[in-house]
Motif scaffolding. Structure first.
Motif, PDB file in Angstrom:
ATOM      1  N   ALA A   1       0.816  -1.215   0.000  1.00 58.17           N
ATOM      2  CA  ALA A   1       0.000   0.000   0.000  1.00 58.17           C
ATOM      3  C   ALA A   1       0.850   1.266   0.000  1.00 58.17           C
ATOM      4  N   VAL A   2       0.509   2.183  -0.916  1.00 60.70           N
ATOM      5  CA  VAL A   2       1.070   3.535  -0.945  1.00 60.70           C
ATOM      6  C   VAL A   2      -0.090   4.512  -0.812  1.00 60.70           C
ATOM      7  N   VAL A   3       0.087   5.535   0.018  1.00 66.13           N
ATOM      8  CA  VAL A   3      -0.986   6.485   0.321  1.00 66.13           C
ATOM      9  C   VAL A   3      -0.500   7.901   0.040  1.00 66.13           C
ATOM     10  N   ARG A   4      -1.391   8.720  -0.507  1.00 62.61           N
ATOM     11  CA  ARG A   4      -1.086  10.149  -0.619  1.00 62.61           C
ATOM     12  C   ARG A   4      -1.298  10.788   0.751  1.00 62.61           C
ATOM     13  N   ILE A   5      -0.286  11.474   1.238  1.00 61.74           N
ATOM     14  CA  ILE A   5      -0.311  11.988   2.603  1.00 61.74           C
ATOM     15  C   ILE A   5      -1.491  12.931   2.825  1.00 61.74           C
ATOM     16  N   ALA A   6      -1.769  13.784   1.845  1.00 65.44           N
ATOM     17  CA  ALA A   6      -2.853  14.752   2.001  1.00 65.44           C
ATOM     18  C   ALA A   6      -4.227  14.101   2.030  1.00 65.44           C
ATOM     19  N   ALA A   7      -4.319  12.832   1.617  1.00 70.02           N
ATOM     20  CA  ALA A   7      -5.606  12.129   1.632  1.00 70.02           C
ATOM     21  C   ALA A   7      -5.899  11.467   2.969  1.00 70.02           C
ATOM     22  N   ILE A   8      -4.927  11.469   3.885  1.00 68.27           N
ATOM     23  CA  ILE A   8      -5.119  10.842   5.194  1.00 68.27           C
ATOM     24  C   ILE A   8      -6.010  11.723   6.063  1.00 68.27           C
ATOM     25  N   ARG A   9      -7.074  11.119   6.571  1.00 71.84           N
ATOM     26  CA  ARG A   9      -8.023  11.853   7.415  1.00 71.84           C
ATOM     27  C   ARG A   9      -7.810  11.577   8.892  1.00 71.84           C
ATOM     28  N   GLU A  10      -7.395  10.349   9.221  1.00 71.46           N
ATOM     29  CA  GLU A  10      -7.297   9.969  10.634  1.00 71.46           C
ATOM     30  C   GLU A  10      -6.335   8.797  10.778  1.00 71.46           C
ATOM     31  N   ILE A  11      -5.597   8.779  11.878  1.00 69.60           N
ATOM     32  CA  ILE A  11      -4.688   7.676  12.186  1.00 69.60           C
ATOM     33  C   ILE A  11      -4.967   7.222  13.611  1.00 69.60           C
ATOM     34  N   GLU A  12      -5.120   5.909  13.802  1.00 70.35           N
ATOM     35  CA  GLU A  12      -5.324   5.385  15.153  1.00 70.35           C
ATOM     36  C   GLU A  12      -4.525   4.095  15.346  1.00 70.35           C
ATOM     37  N   PRO A  13      -4.001   3.887  16.544  1.00 71.22           N
ATOM     38  CA  PRO A  13      -3.225   2.667  16.810  1.00 71.22           C
ATOM     39  C   PRO A  13      -4.084   1.418  16.625  1.00 71.22           C
ATOM     40  N   ALA A  14      -3.439   0.361  16.086  1.00 73.07           N
ATOM     41  CA  ALA A  14      -4.141  -0.906  15.893  1.00 73.07           C
ATOM     42  C   ALA A  14      -3.421  -2.049  16.589  1.00 73.07           C
ATOM     43  N   GLY A  15      -2.429  -1.720  17.420  1.00 65.71           N
ATOM     44  CA  GLY A  15      -1.710  -2.749  18.169  1.00 65.71           C
ATOM     45  C   GLY A  15      -0.569  -3.346  17.388  1.00 65.71           C
TER      46      GLY A  15
ATOM     47  N   PHE B   1      -0.964   0.619  12.562  1.00 68.17           N
ATOM     48  CA  PHE B   1      -1.921   1.713  12.666  1.00 68.17           C
ATOM     49  C   PHE B   1      -3.007   1.551  11.610  1.00 68.17           C
ATOM     50  N   ARG B   2      -4.187   2.006  11.968  1.00 67.76           N
ATOM     51  CA  ARG B   2      -5.287   2.056  11.004  1.00 67.76           C
ATOM     52  C   ARG B   2      -5.341   3.471  10.443  1.00 67.76           C
ATOM     53  N   VAL B   3      -5.210   3.580   9.124  1.00 70.99           N
ATOM     54  CA  VAL B   3      -5.162   4.882   8.463  1.00 70.99           C
ATOM     55  C   VAL B   3      -6.453   5.066   7.678  1.00 70.99           C
ATOM     56  N   ALA B   4      -7.257   6.046   8.072  1.00 71.37           N
ATOM     57  CA  ALA B   4      -8.514   6.341   7.388  1.00 71.37           C
ATOM     58  C   ALA B   4      -8.277   7.435   6.352  1.00 71.37           C
ATOM     59  N   LEU B   5      -8.824   7.220   5.157  1.00 69.62           N
ATOM     60  CA  LEU B   5      -8.647   8.162   4.064  1.00 69.62           C
ATOM     61  C   LEU B   5      -9.947   8.890   3.777  1.00 69.62           C
TER      62      LEU B   5
END
Length: 248
Positions: free
Chosen positions: A197-211, A215-219
Protein backbone atom coordinates in the motif's frame (compact mmCIF):
# COMPACT_ATOMS: atom_id res chain seq x y z
CA UNK A 1 -11.77 26.21 -43.62
CA UNK A 2 -7.97 26.03 -43.74
CA UNK A 3 -6.59 22.73 -44.98
CA UNK A 4 -4.33 21.00 -42.46
CA UNK A 5 -1.14 19.64 -44.02
CA UNK A 6 -0.36 16.31 -42.36
CA UNK A 7 2.67 14.01 -42.32
CA UNK A 8 2.42 10.42 -41.04
CA UNK A 9 5.55 8.72 -39.66
CA UNK A 10 5.47 4.98 -38.97
CA UNK A 11 7.72 2.14 -40.12
CA UNK A 12 4.76 -0.25 -40.44
CA UNK A 13 2.95 0.02 -43.82
CA UNK A 14 -0.32 -1.33 -42.43
CA UNK A 15 -0.28 1.17 -39.58
CA UNK A 16 0.32 4.05 -42.00
CA UNK A 17 -2.45 2.85 -44.30
CA UNK A 18 -4.94 2.51 -41.44
CA UNK A 19 -4.19 5.97 -40.07
CA UNK A 20 -4.41 7.45 -43.58
CA UNK A 21 -7.86 5.93 -44.08
CA UNK A 22 -9.04 7.16 -40.67
CA UNK A 23 -7.75 10.67 -41.29
CA UNK A 24 -9.47 10.80 -44.67
CA UNK A 25 -12.72 9.51 -43.20
CA UNK A 26 -12.72 11.74 -40.12
CA UNK A 27 -11.08 14.87 -41.51
CA UNK A 28 -12.43 14.83 -45.07
CA UNK A 29 -11.36 17.74 -47.26
CA UNK A 30 -9.87 19.56 -44.28
CA UNK A 31 -6.96 17.09 -44.23
CA UNK A 32 -4.17 17.02 -46.82
CA UNK A 33 -1.70 14.17 -46.24
CA UNK A 34 1.39 15.64 -47.87
CA UNK A 35 3.82 12.83 -47.03
CA UNK A 36 4.32 9.48 -45.32
CA UNK A 37 7.69 8.56 -43.80
CA UNK A 38 9.14 5.29 -42.54
CA UNK A 39 11.85 6.63 -40.19
CA UNK A 40 13.18 9.82 -38.66
CA UNK A 41 15.79 10.47 -41.36
CA UNK A 42 13.09 10.48 -44.02
CA UNK A 43 10.92 12.66 -41.79
CA UNK A 44 13.63 15.29 -41.30
CA UNK A 45 14.40 15.34 -45.02
CA UNK A 46 10.70 15.75 -45.78
CA UNK A 47 10.27 18.52 -43.21
CA UNK A 48 13.10 20.48 -44.85
CA UNK A 49 11.21 20.70 -48.15
CA UNK A 50 7.52 20.38 -47.26
CA UNK A 51 5.36 22.70 -45.20
CA UNK A 52 3.35 20.79 -42.60
CA UNK A 53 0.92 21.71 -39.86
CA UNK A 54 0.33 18.43 -38.05
CA UNK A 55 2.66 15.48 -37.51
CA UNK A 56 1.46 12.00 -36.53
CA UNK A 57 4.60 10.44 -35.12
CA UNK A 58 5.35 6.89 -34.02
CA UNK A 59 7.80 6.42 -31.14
CA UNK A 60 9.55 3.09 -31.66
CA UNK A 61 11.18 2.95 -35.10
CA UNK A 62 14.39 1.54 -36.60
CA UNK A 63 17.26 4.01 -36.46
CA UNK A 64 15.85 6.18 -33.67
CA UNK A 65 12.65 7.06 -31.86
CA UNK A 66 10.20 9.90 -32.31
CA UNK A 67 11.74 11.91 -29.48
CA UNK A 68 15.16 11.90 -31.14
CA UNK A 69 13.52 13.21 -34.30
CA UNK A 70 12.19 16.20 -32.37
CA UNK A 71 15.60 16.75 -30.75
CA UNK A 72 17.13 17.06 -34.25
CA UNK A 73 14.35 19.28 -35.58
CA UNK A 74 15.37 22.57 -37.18
CA UNK A 75 13.01 25.51 -37.30
CA UNK A 76 9.43 25.83 -36.03
CA UNK A 77 7.74 22.56 -35.19
CA UNK A 78 4.31 21.54 -36.38
CA UNK A 79 1.75 20.31 -33.90
CA UNK A 80 2.77 16.85 -32.71
CA UNK A 81 0.55 13.83 -32.12
CA UNK A 82 2.24 10.64 -30.98
CA UNK A 83 0.70 7.41 -32.27
CA UNK A 84 2.22 4.37 -30.59
CA UNK A 85 1.63 0.93 -29.15
CA UNK A 86 3.49 1.95 -25.99
CA UNK A 87 1.52 3.87 -23.33
CA UNK A 88 4.41 4.46 -20.94
CA UNK A 89 5.80 7.50 -22.76
CA UNK A 90 2.76 9.70 -22.15
CA UNK A 91 4.28 12.18 -19.71
CA UNK A 92 7.42 12.54 -21.83
CA UNK A 93 5.24 13.23 -24.86
CA UNK A 94 3.55 16.15 -23.15
CA UNK A 95 6.93 17.40 -21.95
CA UNK A 96 7.84 17.98 -25.62
CA UNK A 97 4.55 19.82 -26.13
CA UNK A 98 2.64 17.13 -27.99
CA UNK A 99 -1.02 18.01 -28.36
CA UNK A 100 -2.14 14.41 -28.00
CA UNK A 101 -0.97 10.83 -27.36
CA UNK A 102 -2.81 8.05 -29.17
CA UNK A 103 -2.39 4.35 -28.35
CA UNK A 104 -2.86 1.90 -31.19
CA UNK A 105 -5.28 0.79 -32.47
CA UNK A 106 -6.72 4.29 -32.82
CA UNK A 107 -10.49 4.62 -33.11
CA UNK A 108 -12.25 7.11 -35.40
CA UNK A 109 -13.89 8.74 -32.39
CA UNK A 110 -10.58 9.24 -30.61
CA UNK A 111 -8.99 10.62 -33.77
CA UNK A 112 -11.85 13.07 -34.18
CA UNK A 113 -11.09 14.44 -30.72
CA UNK A 114 -7.45 14.89 -31.75
CA UNK A 115 -8.33 16.80 -34.92
CA UNK A 116 -10.74 18.99 -32.96
CA UNK A 117 -7.97 19.76 -30.51
CA UNK A 118 -5.54 20.55 -33.31
CA UNK A 119 -7.97 22.85 -35.11
CA UNK A 120 -8.82 24.67 -31.87
CA UNK A 121 -5.22 25.77 -31.41
CA UNK A 122 -3.09 24.97 -28.40
CA UNK A 123 -4.42 22.11 -26.34
CA UNK A 124 -4.80 22.26 -22.55
CA UNK A 125 -1.77 19.99 -22.37
CA UNK A 126 0.31 22.48 -24.35
CA UNK A 127 -0.91 25.46 -22.39
CA UNK A 128 -0.22 23.74 -19.06
CA UNK A 129 2.96 24.59 -17.23
CA UNK A 130 5.67 21.95 -16.92
CA UNK A 131 4.69 21.52 -13.28
CA UNK A 132 1.09 20.76 -14.25
CA UNK A 133 2.23 18.33 -16.96
CA UNK A 134 4.41 16.47 -14.47
CA UNK A 135 1.34 15.96 -12.28
CA UNK A 136 -0.38 13.82 -14.91
CA UNK A 137 0.36 10.11 -14.80
CA UNK A 138 -0.41 7.84 -17.79
CA UNK A 139 -2.26 4.64 -16.83
CA UNK A 140 -2.89 2.06 -19.56
CA UNK A 141 -6.34 0.48 -19.25
CA UNK A 142 -7.04 -1.92 -22.10
CA UNK A 143 -6.50 -0.04 -25.35
CA UNK A 144 -6.74 3.38 -23.72
CA UNK A 145 -4.28 5.45 -21.74
CA UNK A 146 -5.81 7.54 -18.96
CA UNK A 147 -3.90 10.64 -17.89
CA UNK A 148 -4.69 10.80 -14.18
CA UNK A 149 -3.98 13.82 -12.03
CA UNK A 150 -1.40 12.70 -9.48
CA UNK A 151 -2.90 14.90 -6.77
CA UNK A 152 -6.18 12.99 -7.17
CA UNK A 153 -4.58 9.62 -6.38
CA UNK A 154 -5.42 8.66 -2.80
CA UNK A 155 -4.33 5.04 -2.55
CA UNK A 156 -2.42 2.41 -4.54
CA UNK A 157 -2.81 -1.24 -3.54
CA UNK A 158 -0.77 -4.16 -4.83
CA UNK A 159 -2.79 -7.24 -5.80
CA UNK A 160 -0.42 -9.90 -7.11
CA UNK A 161 1.01 -8.71 -10.43
CA UNK A 162 -1.48 -5.84 -10.62
CA UNK A 163 -2.09 -2.52 -8.90
CA UNK A 164 -5.37 -0.90 -7.96
CA UNK A 165 -5.07 2.86 -8.24
CA UNK A 166 -7.82 4.80 -6.44
CA UNK A 167 -8.14 8.31 -7.84
CA UNK A 168 -10.95 10.85 -7.80
CA UNK A 169 -13.67 8.27 -7.11
CA UNK A 170 -12.50 5.84 -9.80
CA UNK A 171 -10.41 2.66 -9.60
CA UNK A 172 -7.80 1.86 -12.26
CA UNK A 173 -6.30 -1.63 -12.47
CA UNK A 174 -2.86 -1.67 -14.07
CA UNK A 175 -0.09 -4.21 -14.34
CA UNK A 176 3.13 -3.49 -12.43
CA UNK A 177 4.93 -3.49 -9.11
CA UNK A 178 4.26 -1.14 -6.23
CA UNK A 179 7.93 -0.19 -5.94
CA UNK A 180 8.11 0.87 -9.59
CA UNK A 181 4.86 2.82 -9.34
CA UNK A 182 5.91 4.57 -6.15
CA UNK A 183 9.18 5.59 -7.81
CA UNK A 184 7.11 7.59 -10.32
CA UNK A 185 5.49 9.61 -7.53
CA UNK A 186 6.78 12.52 -5.45
CA UNK A 187 8.23 11.01 -2.28
CA UNK A 188 7.27 14.19 -0.40
CA UNK A 189 3.59 13.64 -1.19
CA UNK A 190 3.22 9.85 -1.08
CA UNK A 191 4.28 7.38 1.59
CA UNK A 192 4.47 3.61 1.57
CA UNK A 193 2.76 2.34 4.72
CA UNK A 194 2.65 -1.36 3.90
CA UNK A 195 4.42 -3.67 1.49
CA UNK A 196 1.21 -3.59 -0.55
CA UNK A 197 0.00 0.00 0.00
CA UNK A 198 1.07 3.54 -0.95
CA UNK A 199 -0.99 6.48 0.32
CA UNK A 200 -1.09 10.15 -0.62
CA UNK A 201 -0.31 11.99 2.60
CA UNK A 202 -2.85 14.75 2.00
CA UNK A 203 -5.61 12.13 1.63
CA UNK A 204 -5.12 10.84 5.19
CA UNK A 205 -8.02 11.85 7.42
CA UNK A 206 -7.30 9.97 10.63
CA UNK A 207 -4.69 7.68 12.19
CA UNK A 208 -5.32 5.39 15.15
CA UNK A 209 -3.23 2.67 16.81
CA UNK A 210 -4.14 -0.91 15.89
CA UNK A 211 -1.71 -2.75 18.17
CA UNK A 212 1.58 -4.55 17.52
CA UNK A 213 3.22 -1.41 16.02
CA UNK A 214 0.48 -1.14 13.40
CA UNK A 215 -1.92 1.71 12.67
CA UNK A 216 -5.29 2.06 11.00
CA UNK A 217 -5.16 4.88 8.46
CA UNK A 218 -8.51 6.34 7.39
CA UNK A 219 -8.65 8.16 4.06
CA UNK A 220 -11.06 10.69 2.69
CA UNK A 221 -14.00 9.00 1.00
CA UNK A 222 -14.21 6.29 3.65
CA UNK A 223 -11.40 3.93 2.65
CA UNK A 224 -8.85 2.74 5.16
CA UNK A 225 -5.62 0.78 5.17
CA UNK A 226 -3.47 -0.78 7.89
CA UNK A 227 0.22 0.05 8.09
CA UNK A 228 2.83 -2.69 8.30
CA UNK A 229 4.99 -3.17 11.37
CA UNK A 230 8.19 -2.48 9.41
CA UNK A 231 6.80 0.93 8.39
CA UNK A 232 6.35 2.17 11.94
CA UNK A 233 8.96 4.95 11.50
CA UNK A 234 6.93 6.48 8.70
CA UNK A 235 3.79 6.39 10.79
CA UNK A 236 5.61 8.04 13.68
CA UNK A 237 6.76 10.80 11.34
CA UNK A 238 3.18 11.37 10.21
CA UNK A 239 1.90 11.40 13.78
CA UNK A 240 4.40 14.11 14.64
CA UNK A 241 3.39 16.21 11.66
CA UNK A 242 6.43 15.45 9.52
CA UNK A 243 6.25 14.28 5.91
CA UNK A 244 8.46 11.18 5.66
CA UNK A 245 9.86 12.42 2.36
CA UNK A 246 12.35 10.22 0.55
CA UNK A 247 11.29 7.05 2.35
CA UNK A 248 10.21 4.47 -0.18
Amino acid sequence: MKTVRVVIVDDEPLARARLRRLLTRVGGDAIDIVAECVDIDELLATAARVELDLLFLDIEMPGGDGFSALARWRGPRPKIVFVTAYPQHGVRAFDVRAIDYLVKPVSAERLRDTLDRASAGASPAVEASETEIAKRLPLKIGQRTHLVQVDRIDLVLAQGNYLEVYADGATYTVRGTLSDFHARLDARAFVRLHRSAVVRIAAIREIEPAGSARFRVALRGGRHVYSGRQFRDRMEALLHGHAPGGLI
